[in-house]
Structure formats: C-alpha cells, structure tokens
Design a protein around this motif. Sequence first.
Motif, mmCIF file in Angstrom:
data_model
loop_
_atom_site.group_PDB
_atom_site.id
_atom_site.type_symbol
_atom_site.label_atom_id
_atom_site.label_comp_id
_atom_site.label_asym_id
_atom_site.label_seq_id
_atom_site.Cartn_x
_atom_site.Cartn_y
_atom_site.Cartn_z
ATOM 1 N N ILE A 53 0.839 -1.206 0.000
ATOM 2 C CA ILE A 53 0.000 0.000 0.000
ATOM 3 C C ILE A 53 0.870 1.250 0.000
ATOM 4 O O ILE A 53 0.613 2.212 -0.740
ATOM 5 C CB ILE A 53 -0.963 -0.029 1.198
ATOM 6 N N GLU A 54 1.913 1.250 0.816
ATOM 7 C CA GLU A 54 2.837 2.388 0.845
ATOM 8 C C GLU A 54 3.438 2.628 -0.537
ATOM 9 O O GLU A 54 3.570 3.782 -0.972
ATOM 10 C CB GLU A 54 3.956 2.137 1.848
ATOM 11 N N ASP A 55 3.835 1.559 -1.220
ATOM 12 C CA ASP A 55 4.461 1.704 -2.540
ATOM 13 C C ASP A 55 3.516 2.383 -3.525
ATOM 14 O O ASP A 55 3.938 3.240 -4.322
ATOM 15 C CB ASP A 55 4.877 0.332 -3.078
ATOM 16 N N ILE A 56 2.241 1.996 -3.506
ATOM 17 C CA ILE A 56 1.261 2.617 -4.404
ATOM 18 C C ILE A 56 1.094 4.087 -4.069
ATOM 19 O O ILE A 56 1.055 4.955 -4.956
ATOM 20 C CB ILE A 56 -0.087 1.875 -4.318
ATOM 21 N N ILE A 57 0.996 4.401 -2.796
ATOM 22 C CA ILE A 57 0.837 5.787 -2.366
ATOM 23 C C ILE A 57 2.048 6.619 -2.782
ATOM 24 O O ILE A 57 1.902 7.732 -3.296
ATOM 25 C CB ILE A 57 0.623 5.849 -0.843
ATOM 26 N N ARG A 58 3.236 6.077 -2.567
ATOM 27 C CA ARG A 58 4.459 6.808 -2.955
ATOM 28 C C ARG A 58 4.482 7.069 -4.459
ATOM 29 O O ARG A 58 4.854 8.158 -4.910
ATOM 30 C CB ARG A 58 5.699 6.015 -2.539
ATOM 31 N N ARG A 59 4.119 6.070 -5.242
ATOM 32 C CA ARG A 59 4.148 6.218 -6.698
ATOM 33 C C ARG A 59 3.262 7.376 -7.143
ATOM 34 O O ARG A 59 3.679 8.213 -7.961
ATOM 35 C CB ARG A 59 3.688 4.917 -7.352
ATOM 36 N N GLU A 60 2.043 7.450 -6.610
ATOM 37 C CA GLU A 60 1.130 8.508 -7.024
ATOM 38 C C GLU A 60 1.555 9.870 -6.492
ATOM 39 O O GLU A 60 1.344 10.896 -7.155
ATOM 40 C CB GLU A 60 -0.292 8.180 -6.578
ATOM 41 N N HIS A 61 2.148 9.919 -5.316
ATOM 42 C CA HIS A 61 2.622 11.199 -4.781
ATOM 43 C C HIS A 61 3.857 11.687 -5.538
ATOM 44 O O HIS A 61 3.977 12.879 -5.832
ATOM 45 C CB HIS A 61 2.921 11.071 -3.291
ATOM 46 N N ASP A 62 4.752 10.778 -5.847
ATOM 47 C CA ASP A 62 5.932 11.166 -6.622
ATOM 48 C C ASP A 62 5.524 11.693 -7.996
ATOM 49 O O ASP A 62 6.159 12.600 -8.540
ATOM 50 C CB ASP A 62 6.882 9.981 -6.774
ATOM 51 N N SER A 63 4.433 11.147 -8.551
ATOM 52 C CA SER A 63 4.008 11.545 -9.896
ATOM 53 C C SER A 63 3.504 12.979 -9.950
ATOM 54 O O SER A 63 3.473 13.586 -11.025
ATOM 55 C CB SER A 63 2.919 10.596 -10.412
ATOM 56 N N ILE A 64 3.101 13.538 -8.810
ATOM 57 C CA ILE A 64 2.631 14.939 -8.802
ATOM 58 C C ILE A 64 3.677 15.877 -8.206
ATOM 59 O O ILE A 64 3.386 17.035 -7.897
ATOM 60 C CB ILE A 64 1.294 15.090 -8.046
ATOM 61 N N GLY A 65 4.895 15.370 -8.033
ATOM 62 C CA GLY A 65 5.980 16.223 -7.559
ATOM 63 C C GLY A 65 6.061 16.385 -6.061
ATOM 64 O O GLY A 65 6.771 17.274 -5.571
ATOM 65 N N ALA A 66 5.361 15.535 -5.318
ATOM 66 C CA ALA A 66 5.458 15.595 -3.859
ATOM 67 C C ALA A 66 6.792 15.011 -3.413
ATOM 68 O O ALA A 66 7.288 14.052 -3.999
ATOM 69 C CB ALA A 66 4.302 14.837 -3.214
ATOM 70 N N LEU A 67 7.362 15.600 -2.369
ATOM 71 C CA LEU A 67 8.674 15.192 -1.865
ATOM 72 C C LEU A 67 8.519 14.547 -0.497
ATOM 73 O O LEU A 67 7.936 15.138 0.416
ATOM 74 C CB LEU A 67 9.597 16.410 -1.771
ATOM 75 N N GLU A 68 9.065 13.346 -0.366
ATOM 76 C CA GLU A 68 8.910 12.628 0.896
ATOM 77 C C GLU A 68 9.976 13.040 1.900
ATOM 78 O O GLU A 68 11.153 13.193 1.570
ATOM 79 C CB GLU A 68 8.982 11.119 0.669
ATOM 80 N N MET A 69 9.554 13.241 3.130
ATOM 81 C CA MET A 69 10.450 13.455 4.256
ATOM 82 C C MET A 69 9.939 12.585 5.398
ATOM 83 O O MET A 69 9.019 11.789 5.201
ATOM 84 C CB MET A 69 10.502 14.929 4.660
ATOM 85 N N LEU A 70 10.528 12.703 6.553
ATOM 86 C CA LEU A 70 10.055 11.948 7.701
ATOM 87 C C LEU A 70 10.008 12.854 8.914
ATOM 88 O O LEU A 70 11.041 13.322 9.392
ATOM 89 C CB LEU A 70 10.958 10.738 7.977
ATOM 90 N N ALA A 71 8.792 13.131 9.379
ATOM 91 C CA ALA A 71 8.598 13.967 10.563
ATOM 92 C C ALA A 71 8.739 13.106 11.810
ATOM 93 O O ALA A 71 8.532 11.890 11.762
ATOM 94 C CB ALA A 71 7.220 14.624 10.525
ATOM 95 N N PRO A 72 9.077 13.709 12.940
ATOM 96 C CA PRO A 72 9.190 12.927 14.170
ATOM 97 C C PRO A 72 7.818 12.512 14.696
ATOM 98 O O PRO A 72 6.816 13.179 14.447
ATOM 99 C CB PRO A 72 9.876 13.896 15.142
ATOM 100 N N THR A 73 7.785 11.405 15.427
ATOM 101 C CA THR A 73 6.536 11.008 16.075
ATOM 102 C C THR A 73 6.257 11.888 17.293
ATOM 103 O O THR A 73 5.099 12.171 17.603
ATOM 104 C CB THR A 73 6.588 9.536 16.528
ATOM 105 N N LEU A 74 7.327 12.323 17.978
ATOM 106 C CA LEU A 74 7.167 13.187 19.152
ATOM 107 C C LEU A 74 7.331 14.640 18.741
ATOM 108 O O LEU A 74 8.284 14.996 18.034
ATOM 109 C CB LEU A 74 8.198 12.822 20.231
ATOM 110 N N GLN A 75 6.420 15.474 19.191
ATOM 111 C CA GLN A 75 6.429 16.885 18.803
ATOM 112 C C GLN A 75 6.397 17.768 20.051
ATOM 113 O O GLN A 75 5.737 17.420 21.038
ATOM 114 C CB GLN A 75 5.201 17.196 17.934
ATOM 115 N N PRO A 76 7.086 18.907 20.026
ATOM 116 C CA PRO A 76 7.016 19.813 21.173
ATOM 117 C C PRO A 76 5.632 20.447 21.268
ATOM 118 O O PRO A 76 5.047 20.842 20.253
ATOM 119 C CB PRO A 76 8.092 20.851 20.870
ATOM 120 N N ALA A 77 5.112 20.530 22.478
ATOM 121 C CA ALA A 77 3.794 21.144 22.669
ATOM 122 C C ALA A 77 3.801 22.608 22.256
ATOM 123 O O ALA A 77 2.759 23.164 21.897
ATOM 124 C CB ALA A 77 3.365 21.009 24.130
ATOM 125 N N ASP A 78 4.989 23.244 22.274
ATOM 126 C CA ASP A 78 5.082 24.685 21.983
ATOM 127 C C ASP A 78 4.473 25.053 20.640
ATOM 128 O O ASP A 78 3.774 26.069 20.519
ATOM 129 C CB ASP A 78 6.549 25.130 21.999
#
Length: 427
Positions: A53-78
């Motif tokens: 499922i991830e592979d299909i999602i990546r393929r379609e996102h890459d096709s529209i010029g979306a760039l993949e990054m990785l956000a942290p799971t933990l976020q500052p409340a600020d």
Amino acid sequence: MRLSKYFVPTLRDLPAEACAVSHKLMLKSGMIQQISSGIYAWLPLGLRVLQKIEDIIRREHDSIGALEMLAPTLQPADIWIESGRYDDYGKEMLRFDDRGGRELIYGPTAEEVFTYVFRSHVHSYKDLPKILYNIQWKFRDEVRPRFGVMRGREFLMKDAYSFDLTKDAAVRSYEMFFQAYIKAFTSMGLSVIPVRANTGPIGGDLSHEFQILAETGESEIYYDSALDEKLGCTSIEDYEGIYAMAGERHDGSSCPIEKERLIVSRGIEVGHIFYFGTKYSGPLNAYVTSKCGERVPVEMGSYGIGVSRLVGAIIEAFHDDKGIIWPESVAPFLAVIIPVNEECVKMGDEVYHSLLLSSRDILYDDRKKSAGIKFADADLMGMPYQIIIGPEKNARRCVEVKNRKTGESIEVKVEQLDQILFSSTSR
C-alpha cells in the motif's frame, strides 16, 4: 518464501473483542498481534501488505511532484500552542514531559511540524509551490479502540501538505491531490466515493473524504446512482453536481435528487483532503515575500490517507466465509504453491525455484501438513492464485491454477506457468 521457514502464527481461537471481520481475519491469518488495547505488532504477512500500500501511495505522490520526508513522532507542545490548536484534541492527544520538563506530545497529525519545517527554510515566492509528505506512525488515545487496525490507538498515516502563494494555486494543488487519490485507491482495487466532508478540528473551507463501499462499513453513505458510472474517474469536475453525502451530512427531507436514484450504502473512510488557507501559516508565521515585495502567509492544504486502516478496509471489502480475497496489487504474495502430498513435493520445488526467477511474491506451502489444512490456510490468507500440484496432473507436468476470487481453475503446463502468472494481461 517457504511457509515452513516463514512466521505466520495463524489462530483458531479469537479474543472476544474481535468483532469486525477484518480484525478476525487479520488475527486468524497471522498478520497482526495485539500488544495492548488498540496497539498491534505487524507480523511479516501483514507488513508485506502494508508495504504494498505504501508503494502505491508513494508512486502517485511522486508523480505529482510531492517530496517525501520523515517527521518525528514526538512533537514539542510549543508549536501546538503557537498554532492555537493545543486544546482541540483534548484527552485523545497523549502528552508527557521529558526529563528537562519540556512538554511533548505523540503526534496525532503533523500540520504544525510541517509548517515549522517549511517556515524555517522557505521565504520567497520563487521557492513555491512546495509539496511535502511523510508516512509515519501516529497516536490518538481513543476512549474505546475497536475494529482492530481500523480504529486503533497507534496507526500508520500518510500526511501531505501543499504550500502555495495564492488561493487559486492552492486549489489547483487540491485538485491534483484529488486525482492522485482516485488513482491510488483504484490501483489498490478499490471503488472509492469522494464525499463532501466537514473539516473538523483541522479547519478550512474545502474538504473531501474518500469512502470505499463495504457492507460492514461504519459510515452510512447516500449517493446518486449516476455516481456508479463515474467511479474511477480522476478529475474533480467529473464529480461536480453529483450528490454524495455521509450520513451525518445527509438531510433526507431536502435531498436534491429523486428517491429512485438515491442509493444508501455503507462505507469506510480511507482518506481525507483539506484546503485550509492560512489557518496554520498565519499563527505559525509561515510567510514568504511576494513578487511585489509584500510579506504574505502561504496558502496550505492537508492530505491524509490511513495506511494501516486501509489494510482492514480492503479486507472488509474483499472477503468471504473462507477468508481474505486480496486484490493482486496489495496481496502479500501473488500465489501460493500447494503440493497435495509427498509425491508432488519434487514438482513443487521445481515450480517454486522457477517462479522465483520472475518474482519474489511467491509463497510455497512446503509444510508436512494435510492437503485440507493447506487449502484452508490458503483460502484464509487470500493470495490471488493457488498453484495446486496433484498426483494426476503431476504425472503430466501440469498444475491447477485456481483464482481465489472467482473460484475458477485452469490447467497449465509447468513450462507455461511463468507466462500465465506474470503476463500483463493476467495482472
């Protein structure tokens, strides 16, 4: 993969809380194991589906010029306080302090993080548009987790964010995502209905949720029968003017179409897209310099797909009383080889090694189990094809290829099996 060497802990006895079909079948087929309430370990078989499922999602996102990054799971409340959204999630948002006394949250979503990243580096209209996305685990402390992975506390989510200079450009990004979503879900073998939706705590004034039809769906869907002819169309204009509403938005007394045309069905939400303008860019100071030299907040959109939820949703849409029926594109393995007795094992080995040259998506049930157990497990796990090697056909160097979905079987020469399974027409 040899099943004797694989890790597929199938179950016969299920926990009482397993009420959804997908939850039962995922536990029975050894795809997941519950670790805590609403929290699951994804075992090898389930992880393969998740990755497809991830592979299909990546393929379609890459096709529209979306760039993949990785956000942290933990976020500052600020940054949540800065956006003004800190209190919106209430007790569903898990909050705790680190050893320095700084409050952290286990992110239920990532608008703040992506906006923070964007504002740190992009300051001119010349660097727009930008589309960033990630596939990351999220956590929402549901009061009553249920339906297995479809409403768990920890879940895998794809979230994407578009950053544009003007509203018109932002709407174009929105329409681009609409098309990409239809393509992605269609590639997964799903018929999806885009429904006008409430924006909820995410905010904004343009939103669609994507519902797949399933008898066991948790949402009630009302839609014009004319929509059946549009399923699979990718342009947002194709759906303009066609009535489709989730139950909470359907007003039967003022429904604009004739009763005869109104279809009532059940659906499962698998994706949601929002245009919310400057809701986050304003408070979080994500400004760029325009062509005129003016500092303006960027126009944003948010686009989510429940990746782990999709696994359960696909099973809800595709199953029978024997087990799962995977669409080929997301199946953990394309086919399972089943020698029915010891004298067929030699042919099973030959077929397995031959097919491995074309694909790694082959499961070989080489266990010393009865044919009945092998057939039951094959139906339960739901691979699209079963390659059955029996004594009579074995003598003629033939196998039976059974389609899990239709139940139809054909006899195939061993030398032609590769061509039958992996030809573009059969896939």
